[in-house]
Scaffold this motif. Structure first.
Motif, PDB file in Angstrom:
ATOM      1  N   VAL A  27      -3.499   2.918   6.744  1.00  0.00           N
ATOM      2  CA  VAL A  27      -4.054   1.614   6.380  1.00  0.00           C
ATOM      3  C   VAL A  27      -3.149   0.498   6.881  1.00  0.00           C
ATOM      4  CG1 VAL A  27      -4.585   0.108   4.425  1.00  0.00           C
ATOM      5  CG2 VAL A  27      -5.399   2.450   4.434  1.00  0.00           C
ATOM      6  N   ILE A  80      -5.196   1.059  -2.832  1.00  0.00           N
ATOM      7  CA  ILE A  80      -5.332   0.546  -1.467  1.00  0.00           C
ATOM      8  C   ILE A  80      -6.567  -0.343  -1.346  1.00  0.00           C
ATOM      9  CG2 ILE A  80      -5.812   1.231   0.908  1.00  0.00           C
ATOM     10  CD1 ILE A  80      -4.031   3.650   0.461  1.00  0.00           C
ATOM     11  N   LEU A  81      -7.662   0.055  -1.959  1.00  0.00           N
ATOM     12  CA  LEU A  81      -8.878  -0.757  -1.906  1.00  0.00           C
ATOM     13  C   LEU A  81      -8.665  -2.125  -2.556  1.00  0.00           C
ATOM     14  CD1 LEU A  81     -11.802   1.743  -2.572  1.00  0.00           C
ATOM     15  CD2 LEU A  81     -11.483   0.282  -0.563  1.00  0.00           C
ATOM     16  N   ALA A 112      -9.235   8.024   5.656  1.00  0.00           N
ATOM     17  CA  ALA A 112      -9.404   9.296   4.948  1.00  0.00           C
ATOM     18  C   ALA A 112      -9.955  10.366   5.886  1.00  0.00           C
ATOM     19  CB  ALA A 112     -10.326   9.109   3.749  1.00  0.00           C
ATOM     20  N   VAL A 131     -10.781   2.289   4.596  1.00  0.00           N
ATOM     21  CA  VAL A 131     -10.319   3.427   3.807  1.00  0.00           C
ATOM     22  C   VAL A 131     -11.064   4.699   4.199  1.00  0.00           C
ATOM     23  CG1 VAL A 131     -10.226   4.399   1.481  1.00  0.00           C
ATOM     24  CG2 VAL A 131      -9.505   2.051   1.875  1.00  0.00           C
ATOM     25  N   LEU A 140      -6.267   5.760  -3.486  1.00  0.00           N
ATOM     26  CA  LEU A 140      -7.403   5.109  -2.834  1.00  0.00           C
ATOM     27  C   LEU A 140      -7.795   3.824  -3.559  1.00  0.00           C
ATOM     28  CD1 LEU A 140      -9.681   8.149  -1.915  1.00  0.00           C
ATOM     29  CD2 LEU A 140      -8.275   6.777  -0.378  1.00  0.00           C
ATOM     30  N   ALA A 178      -4.755  11.356  -5.726  1.00  0.00           N
ATOM     31  CA  ALA A 178      -5.509  10.868  -4.565  1.00  0.00           C
ATOM     32  C   ALA A 178      -6.477   9.738  -4.930  1.00  0.00           C
ATOM     33  CB  ALA A 178      -6.256  12.023  -3.898  1.00  0.00           C
ATOM     34  N   PRO A 179      -7.293   9.863  -5.982  1.00  0.00           N
ATOM     35  CA  PRO A 179      -8.169   8.732  -6.339  1.00  0.00           C
ATOM     36  C   PRO A 179      -7.397   7.472  -6.724  1.00  0.00           C
ATOM     37  CG  PRO A 179      -8.911  10.751  -7.407  1.00  0.00           C
ATOM     38  CD  PRO A 179      -7.568  11.037  -6.829  1.00  0.00           C
ATOM     39  N   VAL A 191      -2.588   8.186   4.461  1.00  0.00           N
ATOM     40  CA  VAL A 191      -3.554   7.174   4.048  1.00  0.00           C
ATOM     41  C   VAL A 191      -2.875   5.815   3.918  1.00  0.00           C
ATOM     42  CG1 VAL A 191      -5.115   6.457   2.198  1.00  0.00           C
ATOM     43  CG2 VAL A 191      -5.083   8.835   2.941  1.00  0.00           C
ATOM     44  N   GLY A 221       1.356   3.529  -3.296  1.00  0.00           N
ATOM     45  CA  GLY A 221       0.929   4.911  -3.074  1.00  0.00           C
ATOM     46  C   GLY A 221       2.016   5.893  -3.460  1.00  0.00           C
ATOM     47  N   THR A 281       0.832  -1.207   0.000  1.00  0.00           N
ATOM     48  CA  THR A 281       0.000   0.000   0.000  1.00  0.00           C
ATOM     49  C   THR A 281       0.863   1.253   0.000  1.00  0.00           C
ATOM     50  OG1 THR A 281      -0.162   0.031   2.432  1.00  0.00           O
ATOM     51  CG2 THR A 281      -1.853  -1.177   1.243  1.00  0.00           C
ATOM     52  N   TYR A 338      -7.226  11.704   7.912  1.00  0.00           N
ATOM     53  CA  TYR A 338      -6.427  12.652   7.126  1.00  0.00           C
ATOM     54  C   TYR A 338      -7.077  14.026   7.113  1.00  0.00           C
ATOM     55  CZ  TYR A 338      -4.834  14.989   2.855  1.00  0.00           C
ATOM     56  OH  TYR A 338      -4.376  15.908   1.948  1.00  0.00           O
TER      57      TYR A 338
END
Length: 577
Positions: A467, A405-406, A427, A423, A402, A398-399, A463, A166, A162, A430
């Motif tokens: 996680v 990570i998902l 977030a 998540v 995410l 950012a998207p 983030v 990231g 992650t 953050y």
């Protein structure tokens, strides 16, 4: 006094020579400022900082480990493993940088040291805790390390993935320095995992029980009495606890829109009073604020007069004149490839908000001159473009972070709802951290805002790292859930991992806090955001909010794979509110 544009690495030494040359002028106070002087001060801020930064980080980590674990040898085993990972990362990065594959400067190098030491220590704490548990249960050190690796490697690799992915998402940035951190940081995380899963197990096998002396490995990890009480409270009143945990996070997150991430003026860039800041302050007192750092307009030579007139008419412009026109026949400026340079002096300091508005008006005015092909550059224009690019980077990166990570959480936990919850809570942490940052830096410390790239760095670090701790917790919860059911699994998982994950969070927060030894406001802000955010995530989100939500949701949190498996083990997972 302009410097030659081809000085390169000799820019800072040239500025120092100028400063020494003018320092001895009797009866006057002399300051040297401008973009080159600022760059020289930035280089001085990073000069010789590597050893100090690493020493502070390792010293803080060692002190925390000694206080928390009260073991003589284990902290040194973990530190040696982290230093091994850092040495490996530096060697790999050096080879790649030497071949031009990656870019490294003082900022990236400092971030690499902090990332590797913090991550390697976190992963080491998870493995050593599991090894201690297995050693007490099995006795044989070889069987214990095999079991510890089998039960913890998945969580460690997933957590590292992650963070690494990231960081690699930073390659999507249009800012060179931000993009450079991506591959270098990912290499550092990979080396941290490699050291934790190879070098550290070898050390643990060599030392065995002696590594934990004077403590003795126990047959089962019952957890500290504090975490037994926390787990019991979460089990009895989950809804009450997650509501009480959620409320302050929402309140703090409400202050996030007040954070101004539009860059810092020069007088706030350095924590100390740098010479270039003193020069800018003296300049603003006696001359137009932008005199030492004018906006630069490049236009066609045959339209120079029209562009100059358009520039002079812009509110906030003190003067505008072609460069090199004085002393030439007819006052015509020298042209290069049919284009001339026009320096536009602004009334406000080049890094101020007023100057930015002036340059925006200046761009509109000179662009309106027909067939001039005018372009506006200089420090102020660069700040505007940097801010616009940083905003674009946040909206794009950012998207992606995410989504990555998902996907990892879906694969690791084999559930749908729980990864979304994890998540979402991280977030929210953050956003709450940015709200606190606005209150502390703008309200308490008097900063005008933060550097434009701070929110993005904060997002990637917080983030991904946030996680991490939820992965450590929920993989253990899932393991216990498959044996004992959701309700008992949450209680046992939180009790067993509470101490080690909290220690890991405190270590990581302290490691990032070491960045304050570099006298730059940008890194001080990053240090605060990551340190505060990690502690918030460790002590509130991972300890209370996430387990209480999972307890309240019950078996449905593990749908579709685990819910059927735990149904027989848990007669009733109904939440007691």
């Amino acid at each position: 006094m302009p410097l030659r544009s081809d000085l390169g690495e000799q820019m800072a030494p040239s500025v120092e020579k100028v400063r020494k040359a003018v320092a001895g002028v009797p009866g006057t106070s002399v300051h040297v400022g401008g973009p080159a002087a600022t760059q020289a001060d930035l280089k001085d801020a990073f000069a010789g900082i590597d050893g100090l930064l690493l020493g502070v980080a390792l010293g803080v980590v060692l002190l925390i480990l000694l206080l928390v674990y009260r073991s003589v040898l284990l902290p040194f085993v973990i530190i040696v493993s982290a230093v091994f990972a850092l040495a490996l990362a530096c060697a790999v990065v050096y080879v790649l940088a030497d071949r031009g594959a990656v870019t490294v400067d003082g900022q990236v190098q400092g971030m690499l040291s902090i990332l590797v030491i913090g991550a390697a220590t976190d992963y080491a704490l998870l493995l050593t805790a599991r090894f201690r548990e297995e050693l007490g249960r099995r006795g044989d050190r070889f069987a214990a390390i095999r079991a510890a690796l089998r039960r913890s490697a998945g969580a460690i690799v997933a957590s590292a993935a992650t963070v690494a992915l990231g960081l690699l998402a930073l390659l999507l940035s249009d800012l060179t320095n931000t993009r450079a951190l991506g591959p270098v940081g990912a290499i550092g995380i990979a080396c941290a995992v490699l050291g934790t899963l190879t070098f550290l197990p070898a050390l643990l096998v060599v030392f065995g029980r002696v590594a934990y002396w004077p403590a003795k490995p126990r047959q089962k990890a019952e957890g500290h009495a504090v975490w037994q009480k926390v787990a019991a409270a979460v089990d009895r009143h989950p809804r009450r606890i997650w509501l009480l945990s959620l409320l302050p996070l929402v309140v703090l997150a409400a202050f996030m829109p007040t954070l101004r991430a539009e860059g810092l003026p020069m007088d706030e860039t350095f924590v100390n009073d740098a010479p270039s800041v003193q020069a800018q302050r003296a300049l603003s007192e006696h001359f137009p604020g932008g005199a030492g750092d004018p906006a630069v307009v490049i236009a066609r030579a045959d339209r120079a007069d029209q562009v100059v007139r358009a520039a002079r008419a812009v509110p906030g412009v003190a003067s505008a004149a072609p460069v090199g026109a004085a002393g030439r026949p007819g006052g015509a400026p020298p042209a290069v490839d049919g284009r001339v340079r026009i320096d536009v002096t602004l009334t406000g300091a080049s890094d101020g908000e007023a100057a930015r508005r002036t340059v925006e008006r200046l761009r509109a005015a000179v662009h309106a001159v027909p067939d001039a092909g005018a372009m506006v550059g200089g420090r102020t224009a660069q700040l505007i473009d940097t801010q616009d690019t940083a905003t674009r980077d946040r909206n794009v990166i950012a998207p992606v972070v995410l989504a990555v990570i998902l996907v990892i959480l879906f694969a690791l936990l084999r559930a749908v709802l729980l990864p979304l919850v994890l998540v979402a809570t991280v977030a929210l942490g953050y956003f709450a951290t940015l709200g606190v940052t606005a209150l502390v830096f703008q309200g308490l410390l008097g900063f005008s805002g933060t550097d434009a790239s701070v929110p993005l760095y904060g997002f990637v670090f917080l983030v991904a790292l946030g996680v991490d701790y939820n992965i450590f917790l929920m993989t253990r919860v899932r393991e216990e859930t498959l044996r004992h059911g959701t309700r008992e699994g949450i209680r046992r998982g939180l009790t067993a991992t509470g101490g080690v994950i909290t220690s890991a969070g405190v270590v990581l927060a302290a490691t990032f806090a070491a960045l304050v030894v570099i006298p730059l406001a940008f890194l001080a802000q990053i240090a605060f955001i990551v340190a505060f955010g990690v502690l918030l995530d460790t002590l509130v989100i991972r300890s209370l909010l996430v387990p209480a939500l999972a307890r309240d949701i019950g078996r449905a949190a593990w749908w579709p794979t685990a819910s059927d498996e735990v149904a027989a083990a848990a007669p009733s997972d109904h939440a007691a509110v």
